[in-house]
Design a protein around this motif. Structure first.
Motif, PDB file in Angstrom:
ATOM      1  N   LEU A  63      64.876   8.059  -0.319  1.00 18.77           N
ATOM      2  CA  LEU A  63      65.875   7.661  -1.408  1.00 18.77           C
ATOM      3  C   LEU A  63      67.019   6.917  -0.776  1.00 18.77           C
ATOM      4  CD1 LEU A  63      67.158   8.040  -4.244  1.00 18.77           C
ATOM      5  CD2 LEU A  63      67.889  10.315  -3.505  1.00 18.77           C
ATOM      6  N   TYR A  64      67.529   7.403   0.254  1.00 24.79           N
ATOM      7  CA  TYR A  64      68.960   6.726   0.850  1.00 24.79           C
ATOM      8  C   TYR A  64      68.474   5.305   1.375  1.00 24.79           C
ATOM      9  CZ  TYR A  64      70.110  11.684   0.964  1.00 24.79           C
ATOM     10  OH  TYR A  64      70.689  12.908   0.745  1.00 24.79           O
ATOM     11  N   LYS A  65      67.566   5.127   1.729  1.00 27.08           N
ATOM     12  CA  LYS A  65      67.114   3.602   2.229  1.00 27.08           C
ATOM     13  C   LYS A  65      66.735   2.687   1.185  1.00 27.08           C
ATOM     14  CE  LYS A  65      64.320   4.963   5.769  1.00 27.08           C
ATOM     15  NZ  LYS A  65      63.474   4.936   6.699  1.00 27.08           N
ATOM     16  N   SER A  66      66.617   3.269   0.118  1.00 25.48           N
ATOM     17  CA  SER A  66      66.148   2.461  -1.070  1.00 25.48           C
ATOM     18  C   SER A  66      67.170   1.761  -1.902  1.00 25.48           C
ATOM     19  CB  SER A  66      65.070   3.331  -2.124  1.00 25.48           C
ATOM     20  OG  SER A  66      65.890   3.930  -2.899  1.00 25.48           O
ATOM     21  N   PRO A  67      66.903   0.686  -2.600  1.00 15.90           N
ATOM     22  CA  PRO A  67      68.026  -0.072  -3.391  1.00 15.90           C
ATOM     23  C   PRO A  67      68.650   1.097  -4.622  1.00 15.90           C
ATOM     24  CG  PRO A  67      66.313  -1.396  -3.346  1.00 15.90           C
ATOM     25  CD  PRO A  67      65.855  -0.017  -2.724  1.00 15.90           C
ATOM     26  N   LYS A  68      67.821   2.305  -5.011  1.00 15.15           N
ATOM     27  CA  LYS A  68      68.126   3.382  -5.904  1.00 15.15           C
ATOM     28  C   LYS A  68      69.485   4.044  -5.387  1.00 15.15           C
ATOM     29  CE  LYS A  68      63.483   4.323  -7.351  1.00 15.15           C
ATOM     30  NZ  LYS A  68      62.512   5.377  -7.422  1.00 15.15           N
ATOM     31  N   ASN A  92      76.855   4.505  -7.633  1.00 15.29           N
ATOM     32  CA  ASN A  92      77.708   3.959  -8.390  1.00 15.29           C
ATOM     33  C   ASN A  92      77.859   4.726  -9.713  1.00 15.29           C
ATOM     34  OD1 ASN A  92      78.126   1.905  -6.672  1.00 15.29           O
ATOM     35  ND2 ASN A  92      76.703   0.431  -7.673  1.00 15.29           N
ATOM     36  N   LYS A  93      76.789   5.367  -9.947  1.00 18.44           N
ATOM     37  CA  LYS A  93      76.627   6.303 -11.236  1.00 18.44           C
ATOM     38  C   LYS A  93      77.741   7.461 -11.160  1.00 18.44           C
ATOM     39  CE  LYS A  93      73.823   9.691 -13.280  1.00 18.44           C
ATOM     40  NZ  LYS A  93      72.482  10.288 -13.399  1.00 18.44           N
ATOM     41  N   ILE A 137      70.112  13.946  -6.105  1.00 16.49           N
ATOM     42  CA  ILE A 137      69.205  13.902  -5.043  1.00 16.49           C
ATOM     43  C   ILE A 137      68.451  15.121  -5.010  1.00 16.49           C
ATOM     44  CG2 ILE A 137      69.369  14.166  -2.405  1.00 16.49           C
ATOM     45  CD1 ILE A 137      72.295  12.875  -2.722  1.00 16.49           C
ATOM     46  N   CYS A 138      68.613  16.261  -5.271  1.00 12.33           N
ATOM     47  CA  CYS A 138      67.579  17.327  -5.487  1.00 12.33           C
ATOM     48  C   CYS A 138      66.587  17.271  -6.495  1.00 12.33           C
ATOM     49  CB  CYS A 138      68.392  18.574  -5.550  1.00 12.33           C
ATOM     50  SG  CYS A 138      69.272  19.392  -4.185  1.00 12.33           S
ATOM     51  N   ALA A 139      66.952  16.550  -7.398  1.00 13.28           N
ATOM     52  CA  ALA A 139      65.701  16.359  -8.435  1.00 13.28           C
ATOM     53  C   ALA A 139      64.845  15.505  -7.627  1.00 13.28           C
ATOM     54  CB  ALA A 139      66.257  15.403  -9.644  1.00 13.28           C
ATOM     55  N   ALA A 140      65.125  14.319  -7.029  1.00 14.86           N
ATOM     56  CA  ALA A 140      64.225  13.465  -6.047  1.00 14.86           C
ATOM     57  C   ALA A 140      63.177  14.467  -5.165  1.00 14.86           C
ATOM     58  CB  ALA A 140      65.077  12.344  -5.439  1.00 14.86           C
TER      59      ALA A 140
END
Length: 300
Positions: free
Chosen positions: A251-256, A262-263, A63-66
């Motif tokens: 990020l949170y609202k995206s399919p990613k 899951n990862k 998340i922090c990388a994003a």
């Protein structure tokens, strides 16, 4: 003609100059240094921990990388170096507050008391405070800890909850503190403590990665309602918070986000290829669909 050209060139440069002058706080520091400083944990699996090579990895680290990418784009930088600083439960807040780190990426509970010193971005996990113990000891509820030796990690909300429950229920618990989660779990593993109080997902990961996972169990009673985890950022820095909030919300609202979850929670993770097998809760799905930095468990 020369004067007109000078005026034209100055007009073209002014927007860039104004933009640079308008930068304040953390964004200004990052722009000038070309570096963003990230605080990482060493044993908060699967949020922030070290792999076999000593590299910080985990759900919160991704998340922090994003966030770092979003800051880089916002500042128009061709390159942004990332500096990692290992933090503990006791040092993470001071290091954010004094500007040593710009983001703390781990498993930090967002609550009203901490918001007096730091800020948080949108919630990335919801967890409740429980305890882990050896199955042989048959400890499942808080009252079962009466007269026992119980450890928690120094500087955590879990330690505070343990101390408060001990006093409120008159349990006579011998409360011990450990410097980090790994050290606390080791005390249970080596029978120096009967139980370890911490966030349930962290306890599950520690038990799963132990020498004998089947020997441990989580309590059936929790010390708290599900509480929010958030990426910690400096307080009173609205410009930086706006960038981080937007990056995490996107990020949170995206399919990613489903793939990212899951990862780390439904797939084998390094270094031992353990699968925590913790499905995303309905409350967390709601939090991702409607990002919020609320510290109130009732908001979820």
């Amino acid at each position: 003609m020369k004067r007109l050209c000078l005026i034209a060139v100055t007009a073209l440069l002014l927007p860039g100059l104004a933009s640079a002058e308008e930068l304040t706080g953390t964004l200004k520091k990052i722009k000038e240094s070309g570096t963003i400083s990230i605080g990482n944990r060493e044993s908060s699996v699967p949020f922030s921990y070290l792999d076999d090579a000593g590299k910080p990895i985990g759900f919160a680290m991704d998340i922090c990388a994003a966030v770092a990418d979003a800051v880089k784009a916002k500042l128009g930088l061709e390159k942004l170096d990332v500096k990692y600083t290992a933090v503990t439960s006791s040092t993470r807040i001071p290091l954010i507050a004094n500007g040593t780190i710009d983001l703390e990426c781990g498993s930090t509970t967002n609550n009203a008391e901490r918001q007096k010193q730091v800020s948080f971005t949108n919630t990335h996990y919801l967890t409740a405070s429980a305890f882990v113990s050896k199955k042989a000891n048959n400890l499942t509820k808080i009252d079962d800890l009466k007269g026992k030796t119980v450890v928690s990690t120094a500087g955590t909300t879990n330690m505070k909850q343990l101390v408060e429950a001990n006093a409120a229920r008159n349990l006579g618990i011998n409360v011990l503190s450990a410097k980090d989660h790994a050290a606390a779990f080791l005390m249970v593993e080596t029978d120096r403590a009967d139980a370890f109080v911490m966030d349930d997902v962290l306890l599950a990961s520690l038990a799963a990665s132990s020498k004998d996972p089947a020997a441990y169990q989580l309590s059936t009673e929790a010390f708290s309602k599900p509480e929010p985890y958030g990426i910690m950022i400096p307080k009173d820095d609205p410009a930086f918070k706006a960038v981080v909030d937007q990056a995490t919300a996107d990020l949170y609202k995206s399919p990613k986000m489903t793939d990212l979850y899951n990862k780390w929670f439904l797939s084998p993770i390094p270094p031992k290829n353990l699968n925590l097998n913790v499905p995303m809760s309905a409350a967390l799905k709601k939090a991702f669909a409607n990002p919020t930095d609320s510290p109130d468990p009732a908001a979820y």
